[in-house]
Write a protein that holds these residues in place. Structure first.
Motif, PDB file in Angstrom:
ATOM      1  N   TYR A 169      33.719  64.020  81.724  1.00  0.00           N
ATOM      2  CA  TYR A 169      34.616  63.144  82.484  1.00  0.00           C
ATOM      3  C   TYR A 169      33.852  62.508  83.641  1.00  0.00           C
ATOM      4  O   TYR A 169      33.997  61.306  83.907  1.00  0.00           O
ATOM      5  CB  TYR A 169      35.808  63.945  82.997  1.00  0.00           C
ATOM      6  N   MET A 170      33.042  63.298  84.326  1.00  0.00           N
ATOM      7  CA  MET A 170      32.251  62.755  85.430  1.00  0.00           C
ATOM      8  C   MET A 170      31.295  61.667  84.954  1.00  0.00           C
ATOM      9  O   MET A 170      31.148  60.623  85.589  1.00  0.00           O
ATOM     10  CB  MET A 170      31.474  63.876  86.127  1.00  0.00           C
ATOM     11  N   VAL A 176      29.376  58.839  87.198  1.00  0.00           N
ATOM     12  CA  VAL A 176      28.600  59.483  88.256  1.00  0.00           C
ATOM     13  C   VAL A 176      27.107  59.311  87.996  1.00  0.00           C
ATOM     14  O   VAL A 176      26.638  59.446  86.865  1.00  0.00           O
ATOM     15  CB  VAL A 176      28.970  60.979  88.323  1.00  0.00           C
ATOM     16  N   GLN A 177      26.361  59.041  89.051  1.00  0.00           N
ATOM     17  CA  GLN A 177      24.912  58.848  88.942  1.00  0.00           C
ATOM     18  C   GLN A 177      24.119  59.983  89.592  1.00  0.00           C
ATOM     19  O   GLN A 177      23.081  60.389  89.083  1.00  0.00           O
ATOM     20  CB  GLN A 177      24.510  57.519  89.606  1.00  0.00           C
ATOM     21  N   SER A 202      20.182  65.893  84.246  1.00  0.00           N
ATOM     22  CA  SER A 202      19.434  65.237  85.325  1.00  0.00           C
ATOM     23  C   SER A 202      20.326  64.510  86.321  1.00  0.00           C
ATOM     24  O   SER A 202      19.856  64.087  87.383  1.00  0.00           O
ATOM     25  CB  SER A 202      18.430  64.246  84.745  1.00  0.00           C
ATOM     26  N   VAL A 203      21.621  64.372  86.007  1.00  0.00           N
ATOM     27  CA  VAL A 203      22.544  63.761  86.962  1.00  0.00           C
ATOM     28  C   VAL A 203      22.694  64.638  88.201  1.00  0.00           C
ATOM     29  O   VAL A 203      22.967  64.151  89.299  1.00  0.00           O
ATOM     30  CB  VAL A 203      23.921  63.506  86.301  1.00  0.00           C
ATOM     31  N   ALA A 229      24.064  61.706  97.300  1.00  0.00           N
ATOM     32  CA  ALA A 229      24.921  61.964  96.138  1.00  0.00           C
ATOM     33  C   ALA A 229      26.161  61.072  96.166  1.00  0.00           C
ATOM     34  O   ALA A 229      26.734  60.810  97.224  1.00  0.00           O
ATOM     35  CB  ALA A 229      25.345  63.429  96.112  1.00  0.00           C
ATOM     36  N   ASP A 230      26.566  60.606  94.981  1.00  0.00           N
ATOM     37  CA  ASP A 230      27.786  59.808  94.904  1.00  0.00           C
ATOM     38  C   ASP A 230      28.991  60.652  94.491  1.00  0.00           C
ATOM     39  O   ASP A 230      30.117  60.177  94.449  1.00  0.00           O
ATOM     40  CB  ASP A 230      27.629  58.621  93.951  1.00  0.00           C
ATOM     41  N   SER A 231      28.726  61.938  94.198  1.00  0.00           N
ATOM     42  CA  SER A 231      29.825  62.828  93.828  1.00  0.00           C
ATOM     43  C   SER A 231      29.464  64.267  94.169  1.00  0.00           C
ATOM     44  O   SER A 231      28.285  64.637  94.213  1.00  0.00           O
ATOM     45  CB  SER A 231      30.141  62.721  92.337  1.00  0.00           C
TER      46      SER A 231
END
Length: 386
Positions: A169-170, A176-177, A202-203, A229-231
């Motif tokens: 889902y992420m 998500v990157q 690797s995310v 981090a974006d998440s």
């Protein structure tokens, strides 16, 4: 290990939960039907947190089990079953004593719970050794099914399903990157975080560990803000997640917040603040209560004055499986274990058929993503399966 013969005997012509509930209702006019008199006065126990920082998750479960027992007793007024409540406060250190008190009461045939994975790891061997039937509606650590506890059953999917579904889902829905993964080192939190890390690969660019009952997250906030981090994925419970997110947002943190079922409770939103929690994604291998079958949602609200919460419906199903076994005259722990091992039926959340290790059939597992919107947790969609 369970015996195949026991499963075969227990599985013959078992009636689904909803059909069984209707049958119980019809018995209200004509007495307790075919229930063996020896089963009258039997007990089932709720085992989980009713106090402590994560109490609301346990209360949700207790109230779902209580609804099932109350409905059963109304339909079987001359042959009732008692619900015994064991408050663990979510503390594994209390699990051994509570499990021992349960096994010492010969009238207790089964347990709805234990609720959390840490307490389950400790309590399950004690309960199983004495033949007490375990159906947890909420403890999701996959390792629980590998402990060799012959009476263990799980009424929902585990984190080996939730973790990958959450991570997909992420990746696929949230795009998500760069993910920062946090866990609380608990059996549940670390286990779920490890599953997420494995699928995200690797995310995941950074990770950290917090302590249970930690309240100051200043250093972690600084670390996350510096990571780019974006998440954030949070592996743990709402007790720590709520103050963390409040401190993170107060410090200007903008990353999306994602967590599993241990955070999926209104207490998280209220503790973090509705504005801070807005947009948070919370996953759970549990059905949205409003999508539960039959009249469960309306019955729960009528009984408690509240909307059903996380795991309320799963607890209702778990209790009803035990109750149907008692209704069928299984008045000993051994007989009830044989019944549950071979049970096949439809509950308000999913269909049930337990595998050799106590897990439900994988085809019956669904992982749902929920979103905080307007200060409430609402169902978003089922998480991707692959």
């Amino acid at each position: 290990m369970r015996q195949s013969l026991a499963r075969a005997i227990g599985g013959v012509a078992m009636v689904g939960l909803l059909v069984g509930a209707a049958a119980c209702a019809s018995d209200d006019e004509g007495g307790s039907g075919s229930t063996d008199a020896a089963a009258c006065g039997s007990k089932i126990a709720f085992f989980g947190a009713l106090t402590g920082g994560n109490a609301q998750l346990g209360i949700n479960i207790r109230d779902g089990a209580k609804l099932a027992v109350d409905q059963y007793n109304k339909a079987n007024a001359d042959c009732k079953v008692e619900l015994v409540e064991k408050d663990s406060a979510g503390d594994p250190a209390q699990a051994s004593g509570l499990a021992t008190s349960i096994v010492q009461d010969a009238k207790v045939l089964g347990v709805v719970g234990p609720a959390f994975s840490g307490e389950s790891k400790v309590a399950n061997p004690i309960l199983s050794k004495e033949g007490v039937v375990i159906i947890t509606p909420s403890a999701t650590n996959p390792a629980l099914a590998a402990q060799g506890d012959k009476t263990f059953h799980r009424a929902l999917g585990n984190d080996a399903s939730q973790g990958p579904g959450l991570a997909l889902y992420m990746k696929d829905v949230m795009k998500v990157q760069k993910a920062f993964v946090v866990d609380d080192a608990s059996e549940y939190g670390k286990g779920l975080a490890d599953q997420v890390k494995q699928t995200l690969g690797s995310v995941v660019t950074s990770s950290a560990v917090v302590k249970e009952q930690q309240t100051d997250f200043g250093a972690l906030v600084t670390q996350i803000n510096s990571s780019g981090a974006d998440s954030i994925f949070w592996g743990g419970y709402y007790r720590e997640a709520a103050p963390f997110l409040k401190q993170y947002r107060d410090a200007g943190g903008k990353a999306k917040f994602v967590a599993g079922d241990g955070v999926k409770d209104q207490a998280f939103v209220d503790g973090a603040g509705a504005a801070n929690a807005e947009g948070a994604i919370l996953t759970c291998p549990c059905v949205p209560p409003e999508k539960a079958g039959g009249t469960f949602a309306a019955d729960y609200k009528a009984a408690t004055g509240r909307e059903a919460g996380t795991y309320s419906a799963e607890a209702f199903d778990a209790a009803n499986i035990l109750l149907q076994g008692i209704k069928a005259g299984n008045s000993t722990r051994e007989k009830l274990e044989t019944f549950v091992d071979g049970y096949t039926g439809q509950g308000v959340t999913t269909s049930f058929k337990f595998q050799e290790n106590g897990e439900i059939d994988p085809s019956a597992v669904a992982i749902w993503a929920y979103k905080v919107q307007g200060g409430k947790i609402v169902a978003d969609q089922e998480a991707p399966k692959s």
